[in-house]
Motif scaffolding. Structure first.
Motif, PDB file in Angstrom:
ATOM      1  N   PRO A  56       0.814  -1.234   0.000  1.00 53.27           N
ATOM      2  CA  PRO A  56       0.000   0.000   0.000  1.00 53.27           C
ATOM      3  C   PRO A  56       0.838   1.270   0.000  1.00 53.27           C
ATOM      4  O   PRO A  56       0.631   2.170   0.824  1.00 53.27           O
ATOM      5  N   TYR A  57       1.771   1.379  -0.935  1.00 54.51           N
ATOM      6  CA  TYR A  57       2.701   2.497  -0.950  1.00 54.51           C
ATOM      7  C   TYR A  57       2.572   3.301  -2.238  1.00 54.51           C
ATOM      8  O   TYR A  57       2.140   2.795  -3.275  1.00 54.51           O
ATOM      9  N   ARG A  58       3.006   4.572  -2.177  1.00 55.59           N
ATOM     10  CA  ARG A  58       3.062   5.417  -3.367  1.00 55.59           C
ATOM     11  C   ARG A  58       4.299   6.301  -3.306  1.00 55.59           C
ATOM     12  O   ARG A  58       4.825   6.589  -2.241  1.00 55.59           O
ATOM     13  N   SER A  59       4.733   6.751  -4.473  1.00 55.70           N
ATOM     14  CA  SER A  59       5.970   7.516  -4.590  1.00 55.70           C
ATOM     15  C   SER A  59       5.810   8.950  -4.103  1.00 55.70           C
ATOM     16  O   SER A  59       4.791   9.600  -4.361  1.00 55.70           O
ATOM     17  N   SER A  60       6.848   9.452  -3.434  1.00 56.43           N
ATOM     18  CA  SER A  60       6.879  10.851  -3.019  1.00 56.43           C
ATOM     19  C   SER A  60       7.178  11.775  -4.198  1.00 56.43           C
ATOM     20  O   SER A  60       6.950  12.989  -4.113  1.00 56.43           O
ATOM     21  N   THR A  88       1.694   4.563  -7.519  1.00 55.18           N
ATOM     22  CA  THR A  88       1.483   3.497  -6.548  1.00 55.18           C
ATOM     23  C   THR A  88       2.314   2.283  -6.929  1.00 55.18           C
ATOM     24  O   THR A  88       2.792   2.153  -8.064  1.00 55.18           O
ATOM     25  N   ALA A  89       2.458   1.374  -5.963  1.00 56.89           N
ATOM     26  CA  ALA A  89       3.173   0.129  -6.243  1.00 56.89           C
ATOM     27  C   ALA A  89       2.515  -0.621  -7.387  1.00 56.89           C
ATOM     28  O   ALA A  89       3.188  -1.154  -8.277  1.00 56.89           O
ATOM     29  N   ALA A  90       1.189  -0.668  -7.401  1.00 59.59           N
ATOM     30  CA  ALA A  90       0.468  -1.387  -8.453  1.00 59.59           C
ATOM     31  C   ALA A  90       0.709  -0.755  -9.819  1.00 59.59           C
ATOM     32  O   ALA A  90       0.928  -1.453 -10.820  1.00 59.59           O
ATOM     33  N   ARG A  91       0.668   0.577  -9.885  1.00 63.40           N
ATOM     34  CA  ARG A  91       0.885   1.256 -11.165  1.00 63.40           C
ATOM     35  C   ARG A  91       2.315   1.081 -11.669  1.00 63.40           C
ATOM     36  O   ARG A  91       2.550   0.947 -12.872  1.00 63.40           O
ATOM     37  N   LEU A  92       3.275   1.085 -10.745  1.00 65.50           N
ATOM     38  CA  LEU A  92       4.666   0.911 -11.147  1.00 65.50           C
ATOM     39  C   LEU A  92       4.893  -0.479 -11.726  1.00 65.50           C
ATOM     40  O   LEU A  92       5.546  -0.634 -12.765  1.00 65.50           O
ATOM     41  N   ALA A  93       4.357  -1.500 -11.058  1.00 70.47           N
ATOM     42  CA  ALA A  93       4.504  -2.870 -11.560  1.00 70.47           C
ATOM     43  C   ALA A  93       3.836  -3.025 -12.919  1.00 70.47           C
ATOM     44  O   ALA A  93       4.388  -3.660 -13.833  1.00 70.47           O
ATOM     45  N   ARG A 136      13.327  11.253   6.559  1.00 73.43           N
ATOM     46  CA  ARG A 136      12.153  10.444   6.914  1.00 73.43           C
ATOM     47  C   ARG A 136      11.168  10.660   5.776  1.00 73.43           C
ATOM     48  O   ARG A 136      10.655  11.764   5.600  1.00 73.43           O
ATOM     49  N   LEU A 137      10.891   9.605   5.011  1.00 77.15           N
ATOM     50  CA  LEU A 137      10.186   9.799   3.746  1.00 77.15           C
ATOM     51  C   LEU A 137       9.285   8.614   3.441  1.00 77.15           C
ATOM     52  O   LEU A 137       9.682   7.464   3.586  1.00 77.15           O
ATOM     53  N   GLU A 138       8.062   8.925   3.007  1.00 79.78           N
ATOM     54  CA  GLU A 138       7.145   7.897   2.510  1.00 79.78           C
ATOM     55  C   GLU A 138       7.446   7.686   1.030  1.00 79.78           C
ATOM     56  O   GLU A 138       7.349   8.620   0.229  1.00 79.78           O
ATOM     57  N   THR A 139       7.806   6.461   0.652  1.00 78.28           N
ATOM     58  CA  THR A 139       8.197   6.163  -0.719  1.00 78.28           C
ATOM     59  C   THR A 139       7.368   5.010  -1.275  1.00 78.28           C
ATOM     60  O   THR A 139       6.602   4.370  -0.561  1.00 78.28           O
ATOM     61  N   VAL A 140       7.562   4.718  -2.545  1.00 76.94           N
ATOM     62  CA  VAL A 140       6.860   3.590  -3.157  1.00 76.94           C
ATOM     63  C   VAL A 140       7.402   2.260  -2.632  1.00 76.94           C
ATOM     64  O   VAL A 140       6.792   1.209  -2.853  1.00 76.94           O
ATOM     65  N   ALA A 141       8.522   2.284  -1.907  1.00 75.43           N
ATOM     66  CA  ALA A 141       9.042   1.093  -1.234  1.00 75.43           C
ATOM     67  C   ALA A 141       8.648   1.056   0.233  1.00 75.43           C
ATOM     68  O   ALA A 141       9.075   0.167   0.963  1.00 75.43           O
ATOM     69  N   GLY A 142       7.848   2.032   0.672  1.00 75.34           N
ATOM     70  CA  GLY A 142       7.420   2.102   2.060  1.00 75.34           C
ATOM     71  C   GLY A 142       8.090   3.248   2.800  1.00 75.34           C
ATOM     72  O   GLY A 142       8.884   4.004   2.235  1.00 75.34           O
ATOM     73  N   PRO A 143       7.783   3.402   4.084  1.00 75.37           N
ATOM     74  CA  PRO A 143       8.379   4.482   4.875  1.00 75.37           C
ATOM     75  C   PRO A 143       9.846   4.198   5.174  1.00 75.37           C
ATOM     76  O   PRO A 143      10.205   3.114   5.632  1.00 75.37           O
TER      77      PRO A 143
END
Length: 396
Positions: free
Chosen positions: A274-278, A283-288, A337-344
């Motif tokens: 459940p992650y998205r890029s900063s 989102t993870a789904a869109r990237l895949a 400290r960053l929310e990324t598409v790989a998680g926090p």
């Protein structure tokens, strides 16, 4: 007056035996290069340029790549992932040159202590995000216990290189964590990679009654082990393996199952996370999906971490006191400290300086609907917001 230019250097294997490991980073580079062209730091605008070099799948090639990125391209920060020998060579070359580096997909204990840092003497310029050997052990113990309950006898298929030696380490390795969960580990004399004969391991596991095997073997050596076990009439009920299992197996030309079939492994990133890029909200789904649509190949776990490398590098350049000063950029990574598409990702939380951690779920390569084999998620207690989508399949 022309805008100053900030250069993000990328070291990716594009030739040699690790070329496939460079695919995720190469894809992300091509995707972001036309979009990541400018950042603003402190009200000042900077142009951004992404420059890459091939590590050629060797430590020497990795060092040369770093030298060229710094000397020829003027890199302000370098990113890389993958390669037991290659990744440390990139990080060491950057540390020696005084240029910030961010890397991933390498257990953090091996990255940090294996390169000579200590709790009181961290690195100045090199930073990393990944899971640890302790987390691998906890995740695999979850899988063993899901298969057969507590206190299992587990055979260890470990080599005599960094993967095996650090797994055995009595203080910071895989083994002490697994034993603390009540499991008995059978560790025969280490094999040299690539393995010539694994008969001794098969016989030692059989003698100890170890019908669960854990490993950090390459795909080639895992295949050799399974073939040798079959010759001796010994088929493990479950194999857990942490290395090379990020890449989807496929049925061989002869129609045989691949070595990875039904092997349980780590899940550190997937389209279901459940992650998205900063950077752009991807989102993870869109990237895949973008990877599969563009390349025609199955999505890969390192894809999310590759994208996050650029997120961290960009964030550091945006927030550094002076994005042209290497020490300031390195300090910016250290407070990220960053929310990324790989998680926090949080470098302020440790577990040691220079390192941010990534949580793990447990998965298994099972026959899929869209591909020969797909990575099923079977244990999720350590990853917030991720749901299991299959049961663990165990042999009899």
């Amino acid at each position: 007056m022309a805008e100053p230019v900030l250069v993000v250097g990328v070291v990716a294997a594009r030739t040699g035996r690790l070329a496939s490991l460079g695919d995720p980073l190469a894809f992300v580079l091509s995707r972001l290069r036309p979009e990541l062209t400018r950042i603003v730091n402190g009200g000042r605008s900077y142009r951004v340029r992404l420059a890459s070099r091939d590590s050629r799948s060797t430590a020497q090639g990795a060092r040369q790549a770093v030298h060229e990125l710094i000397a020829d391209e003027g890199a302000h920060i370098v990113v890389t992932l993958a390669g037991t020998q290659v990744l440390p060579a990139v990080a060491d070359a950057c540390e020696e040159a005084g240029v910030p580096c961010v890397s991933s997909t390498f257990p953090w204990q091996v990255y940090y202590y294996g390169r000579g840092a200590s709790d009181s003497a961290p690195f100045r310029f090199t930073y990393h995000f990944c899971w640890g050997l302790d987390t691998i052990a906890e995740t695999f113990a979850d899988l063993w216990e899901l298969a057969d309950g507590p206190e299992r006898t587990v055979g260890c298929l470990w080599n005599d290189g960094p993967q095996g030696n650090w797994s055995r380490d009595a203080q910071r390795g895989f083994a002490p964590v697994a034993r603390a969960r009540g499991h008995h580990l059978v560790d025969p004399p280490a094999y040299t990679e690539p393995a010539d004969d694994l008969t001794g391991h098969v016989e030692a596991f059989a003698a100890a009654g170890a019908d669960i095997v854990t490993s950090a073997a390459t795909g080639r050596d895992l295949a050799r082990f399974r073939a040798t076990a079959a010759e001796h009439g010994a088929a493990p009920r479950l194999i857990t393996c942490s290395r090379w299992l990020a890449y989807p197996p496929s049925v061989t030309a002869e129609g045989r199952q691949p070595a990875q079939a039904h092997v349980a492994t780590l899940v550190y990133w997937s389209p279901a996370h459940p992650y998205r890029s900063s950077l752009d909200g991807t989102t993870a789904a869109r990237l895949a999906d973008a990877y599969e649509q563009t390349t025609g190949r199955q999505w890969l776990q390192p894809l999310g971490l590759a994208y996050a490398l650029f997120e961290v590098a960009t964030y550091a350049l945006r927030t550094a006191d002076d994005p042209t000063d290497p020490a300031a950029v390195a300090a910016a990574v250290g407070r990220t400290r960053l929310e990324t598409v790989a998680g926090p990702l949080d470098w302020t939380a440790g577990p040691v300086p220079n390192v941010a951690t990534v949580p793990l779920a447990g998965g298994q390569w099972q026959p899929g609907r869209r591909h020969d084999y797909e990575l099923a998620v079977v244990t999720t207690s350590r990853v917030d917001g991720l749901a299991a989508d299959a049961d663990l399949v165990v042999g009899r």
